[in-house]
Motif scaffolding. Structure first.
Motif, PDB file in Angstrom:
ATOM      1  N   SER A 104     -41.303 -24.752  -9.924  1.00  0.00           N
ATOM      2  CA  SER A 104     -41.706 -26.094  -9.503  1.00  0.00           C
ATOM      3  C   SER A 104     -40.663 -26.642  -8.534  1.00  0.00           C
ATOM      4  O   SER A 104     -39.473 -26.666  -8.847  1.00  0.00           O
ATOM      5  N   LEU A 105     -41.145 -27.087  -7.363  1.00  0.00           N
ATOM      6  CA  LEU A 105     -40.261 -27.635  -6.336  1.00  0.00           C
ATOM      7  C   LEU A 105     -40.814 -28.969  -5.864  1.00  0.00           C
ATOM      8  O   LEU A 105     -41.944 -29.042  -5.385  1.00  0.00           O
ATOM      9  N   ASN A 106     -40.027 -30.024  -6.025  1.00  0.00           N
ATOM     10  CA  ASN A 106     -40.434 -31.360  -5.616  1.00  0.00           C
ATOM     11  C   ASN A 106     -39.596 -31.789  -4.420  1.00  0.00           C
ATOM     12  O   ASN A 106     -38.398 -32.030  -4.546  1.00  0.00           O
ATOM     13  N   LEU A 107     -40.241 -31.864  -3.262  1.00  0.00           N
ATOM     14  CA  LEU A 107     -39.600 -32.283  -2.013  1.00  0.00           C
ATOM     15  C   LEU A 107     -40.128 -33.633  -1.535  1.00  0.00           C
ATOM     16  O   LEU A 107     -39.897 -34.007  -0.388  1.00  0.00           O
ATOM     17  N   ALA A 108     -40.843 -34.337  -2.373  1.00  0.00           N
ATOM     18  CA  ALA A 108     -41.506 -35.574  -1.973  1.00  0.00           C
ATOM     19  C   ALA A 108     -40.534 -36.577  -1.364  1.00  0.00           C
ATOM     20  O   ALA A 108     -39.373 -36.645  -1.747  1.00  0.00           O
ATOM     21  N   GLN A 109     -41.042 -37.309  -0.399  1.00  0.00           N
ATOM     22  CA  GLN A 109     -40.345 -38.422   0.235  1.00  0.00           C
ATOM     23  C   GLN A 109     -39.101 -38.006   1.022  1.00  0.00           C
ATOM     24  O   GLN A 109     -38.220 -38.815   1.266  1.00  0.00           O
ATOM     25  N   ASN A 110     -39.028 -36.760   1.428  1.00  0.00           N
ATOM     26  CA  ASN A 110     -37.964 -36.304   2.310  1.00  0.00           C
ATOM     27  C   ASN A 110     -38.487 -36.335   3.740  1.00  0.00           C
ATOM     28  O   ASN A 110     -38.753 -35.302   4.348  1.00  0.00           O
ATOM     29  N   ILE A 111     -38.607 -37.515   4.277  1.00  0.00           N
ATOM     30  CA  ILE A 111     -39.227 -37.709   5.589  1.00  0.00           C
ATOM     31  C   ILE A 111     -38.483 -36.948   6.676  1.00  0.00           C
ATOM     32  O   ILE A 111     -39.084 -36.219   7.461  1.00  0.00           O
ATOM     33  N   THR A 114     -38.834 -33.074   6.501  1.00  0.00           N
ATOM     34  CA  THR A 114     -40.097 -32.510   6.947  1.00  0.00           C
ATOM     35  C   THR A 114     -40.204 -32.498   8.463  1.00  0.00           C
ATOM     36  O   THR A 114     -40.854 -31.624   9.024  1.00  0.00           O
ATOM     37  N   LYS A 115     -39.590 -33.427   9.125  1.00  0.00           N
ATOM     38  CA  LYS A 115     -39.621 -33.412  10.588  1.00  0.00           C
ATOM     39  C   LYS A 115     -38.903 -32.190  11.125  1.00  0.00           C
ATOM     40  O   LYS A 115     -39.362 -31.539  12.032  1.00  0.00           O
ATOM     41  N   LEU A 116     -37.758 -31.869  10.540  1.00  0.00           N
ATOM     42  CA  LEU A 116     -36.958 -30.764  11.035  1.00  0.00           C
ATOM     43  C   LEU A 116     -37.419 -29.416  10.483  1.00  0.00           C
ATOM     44  O   LEU A 116     -37.581 -28.463  11.215  1.00  0.00           O
ATOM     45  N   ALA A 117     -37.612 -29.377   9.185  1.00  0.00           N
ATOM     46  CA  ALA A 117     -37.783 -28.098   8.533  1.00  0.00           C
ATOM     47  C   ALA A 117     -39.208 -27.601   8.513  1.00  0.00           C
ATOM     48  O   ALA A 117     -39.492 -26.508   8.974  1.00  0.00           O
ATOM     49  N   ILE A 118     -40.084 -28.371   7.975  1.00  0.00           N
ATOM     50  CA  ILE A 118     -41.417 -27.843   7.739  1.00  0.00           C
ATOM     51  C   ILE A 118     -42.186 -27.714   9.041  1.00  0.00           C
ATOM     52  O   ILE A 118     -42.847 -26.728   9.265  1.00  0.00           O
ATOM     53  N   ILE A 119     -42.042 -28.661   9.938  1.00  0.00           N
ATOM     54  CA  ILE A 119     -42.767 -28.562  11.203  1.00  0.00           C
ATOM     55  C   ILE A 119     -42.187 -27.458  12.081  1.00  0.00           C
ATOM     56  O   ILE A 119     -42.892 -26.578  12.538  1.00  0.00           O
ATOM     57  N   ASN A 120     -40.871 -27.475  12.297  1.00  0.00           N
ATOM     58  CA  ASN A 120     -40.284 -26.524  13.226  1.00  0.00           C
ATOM     59  C   ASN A 120     -40.003 -25.166  12.601  1.00  0.00           C
ATOM     60  O   ASN A 120     -40.465 -24.150  13.071  1.00  0.00           O
ATOM     61  N   TRP A 121     -39.255 -25.133  11.508  1.00  0.00           N
ATOM     62  CA  TRP A 121     -38.851 -23.870  10.934  1.00  0.00           C
ATOM     63  C   TRP A 121     -40.033 -23.108  10.347  1.00  0.00           C
ATOM     64  O   TRP A 121     -40.194 -21.932  10.561  1.00  0.00           O
ATOM     65  N   ASN A 130     -42.053 -16.300  -4.772  1.00  0.00           N
ATOM     66  CA  ASN A 130     -42.964 -15.446  -5.542  1.00  0.00           C
ATOM     67  C   ASN A 130     -43.400 -16.045  -6.871  1.00  0.00           C
ATOM     68  O   ASN A 130     -44.456 -15.677  -7.384  1.00  0.00           O
ATOM     69  N   ASN A 131     -42.609 -16.944  -7.447  1.00  0.00           N
ATOM     70  CA  ASN A 131     -42.935 -17.514  -8.758  1.00  0.00           C
ATOM     71  C   ASN A 131     -43.377 -18.964  -8.708  1.00  0.00           C
ATOM     72  O   ASN A 131     -43.679 -19.553  -9.739  1.00  0.00           O
ATOM     73  N   LEU A 132     -43.412 -19.555  -7.532  1.00  0.00           N
ATOM     74  CA  LEU A 132     -43.709 -20.977  -7.401  1.00  0.00           C
ATOM     75  C   LEU A 132     -45.142 -21.287  -7.831  1.00  0.00           C
ATOM     76  O   LEU A 132     -46.089 -20.689  -7.339  1.00  0.00           O
ATOM     77  N   GLU A 133     -45.278 -22.236  -8.765  1.00  0.00           N
ATOM     78  CA  GLU A 133     -46.581 -22.662  -9.263  1.00  0.00           C
ATOM     79  C   GLU A 133     -46.939 -24.066  -8.787  1.00  0.00           C
ATOM     80  O   GLU A 133     -48.105 -24.391  -8.644  1.00  0.00           O
ATOM     81  N   ILE A 134     -45.910 -24.920  -8.568  1.00  0.00           N
ATOM     82  CA  ILE A 134     -46.130 -26.316  -8.179  1.00  0.00           C
ATOM     83  C   ILE A 134     -45.227 -26.656  -6.993  1.00  0.00           C
ATOM     84  O   ILE A 134     -44.018 -26.439  -7.051  1.00  0.00           O
ATOM     85  N   LEU A 135     -45.838 -27.197  -5.941  1.00  0.00           N
ATOM     86  CA  LEU A 135     -45.081 -27.702  -4.799  1.00  0.00           C
ATOM     87  C   LEU A 135     -45.531 -29.128  -4.539  1.00  0.00           C
ATOM     88  O   LEU A 135     -46.708 -29.381  -4.311  1.00  0.00           O
ATOM     89  N   ASN A 136     -44.584 -30.060  -4.580  1.00  0.00           N
ATOM     90  CA  ASN A 136     -44.875 -31.473  -4.336  1.00  0.00           C
ATOM     91  C   ASN A 136     -44.263 -31.872  -2.997  1.00  0.00           C
ATOM     92  O   ASN A 136     -43.039 -31.880  -2.850  1.00  0.00           O
ATOM     93  N   ILE A 137     -45.131 -32.190  -2.038  1.00  0.00           N
ATOM     94  CA  ILE A 137     -44.695 -32.689  -0.737  1.00  0.00           C
ATOM     95  C   ILE A 137     -45.294 -34.072  -0.490  1.00  0.00           C
ATOM     96  O   ILE A 137     -45.471 -34.483   0.660  1.00  0.00           O
ATOM     97  N   ASN A 138     -45.620 -34.786  -1.551  1.00  0.00           N
ATOM     98  CA  ASN A 138     -46.190 -36.132  -1.431  1.00  0.00           C
ATOM     99  C   ASN A 138     -45.328 -37.020  -0.533  1.00  0.00           C
ATOM    100  O   ASN A 138     -44.103 -36.935  -0.555  1.00  0.00           O
ATOM    101  N   ASN A 139     -46.012 -37.869   0.238  1.00  0.00           N
ATOM    102  CA  ASN A 139     -45.351 -38.849   1.094  1.00  0.00           C
ATOM    103  C   ASN A 139     -44.458 -38.233   2.159  1.00  0.00           C
ATOM    104  O   ASN A 139     -43.515 -38.862   2.610  1.00  0.00           O
ATOM    105  N   CYS A 140     -44.731 -37.032   2.549  1.00  0.00           N
ATOM    106  CA  CYS A 140     -44.063 -36.427   3.702  1.00  0.00           C
ATOM    107  C   CYS A 140     -44.974 -36.697   4.895  1.00  0.00           C
ATOM    108  O   CYS A 140     -45.709 -35.818   5.363  1.00  0.00           O
ATOM    109  N   SER A 141     -44.954 -37.931   5.344  1.00  0.00           N
ATOM    110  CA  SER A 141     -45.958 -38.423   6.285  1.00  0.00           C
ATOM    111  C   SER A 141     -45.898 -37.788   7.668  1.00  0.00           C
ATOM    112  O   SER A 141     -46.863 -37.874   8.417  1.00  0.00           O
TER     113      SER A 141
END
Length: 168
Positions: A104-111, A114-121, A130-141
């Motif tokens: 379980s990985l909660n990255l919520a509200q890391n605005i 997300t601009k740097l990492a998720i969009i570009n990288w 391989n084992n991740l069951e839950i990913l929370n990216i809520n409010n990563c607008s």
């Protein structure tokens, strides 16, 4: 000065803070760091023993940096790093290497993250857990694209990700 700061942190921080500063090992730890000074947060991160942690929540940190995850977190299964303003795209590579059992990985509200990492990288290299069951990216607008390789994923929480147009 450092010794005085440590003593003050131990006296005023409560039992968990005192235990961290004395080197105690935890299986579960939940800290809301919103009321801790940057210096206090740095002292806590320097003293936290991570080898046996299974659940870790370090929320609202102004000082949590990618380099914290250069340590081994082999037992870690749940990680909550919501609202941690210093994290950068480098944290994903470190999490993949240092947290092989993460479920379980909660990255919520890391605005900013997300601009740097998720969009570009992530636009060229998928996150691989391989084992991740839950990913929370809520409010990563600002999140526009997510590439993720997670064969065990059961729940993707992406509320208020208004710019998200592509998930792979």
């Amino acid at each position: 000065y450092k010794e005085e700061a440590v003593q003050l942190l131990i006296r005023n921080g409560g039992a968990e803070i005192a235990a961290i500063m004395s080197g105690q090992r935890f299986r579960e730890l939940k800290l809301d760091l919103s009321r801790r000074s940057p210096y206090e947060q740095s002292l806590l991160f320097d003293n936290l023993q991570t080898e046996e942690l299974e659940k870790l929540s370090l929320t609202h940190s102004s000082e949590l940096k990618d380099s914290f995850f250069e340590r081994k977190f082999t037992a870690l299964r749940e990680l909550d790093i919501r609202k941690c303003s210093q994290l950068t795209s480098g944290v994903f590579v470190l999490l993949m290497k240092s947290c092989p059992n993460l479920r379980s990985l909660n990255l919520a509200q890391n605005i900013d993250l997300t601009k740097l990492a998720i969009i570009n990288w992530l636009s060229t290299t998928p996150l691989t857990f391989n084992n991740l069951e839950i990913l929370n990216i809520n409010n990563c607008s600002t999140l526009q694209q997510l590439r993720l390789r997670a064969p065990q994923l059961q729940h993707l929480l992406a509320n208020d990700c208004f710019a998200l147009t592509k998930i792979q």
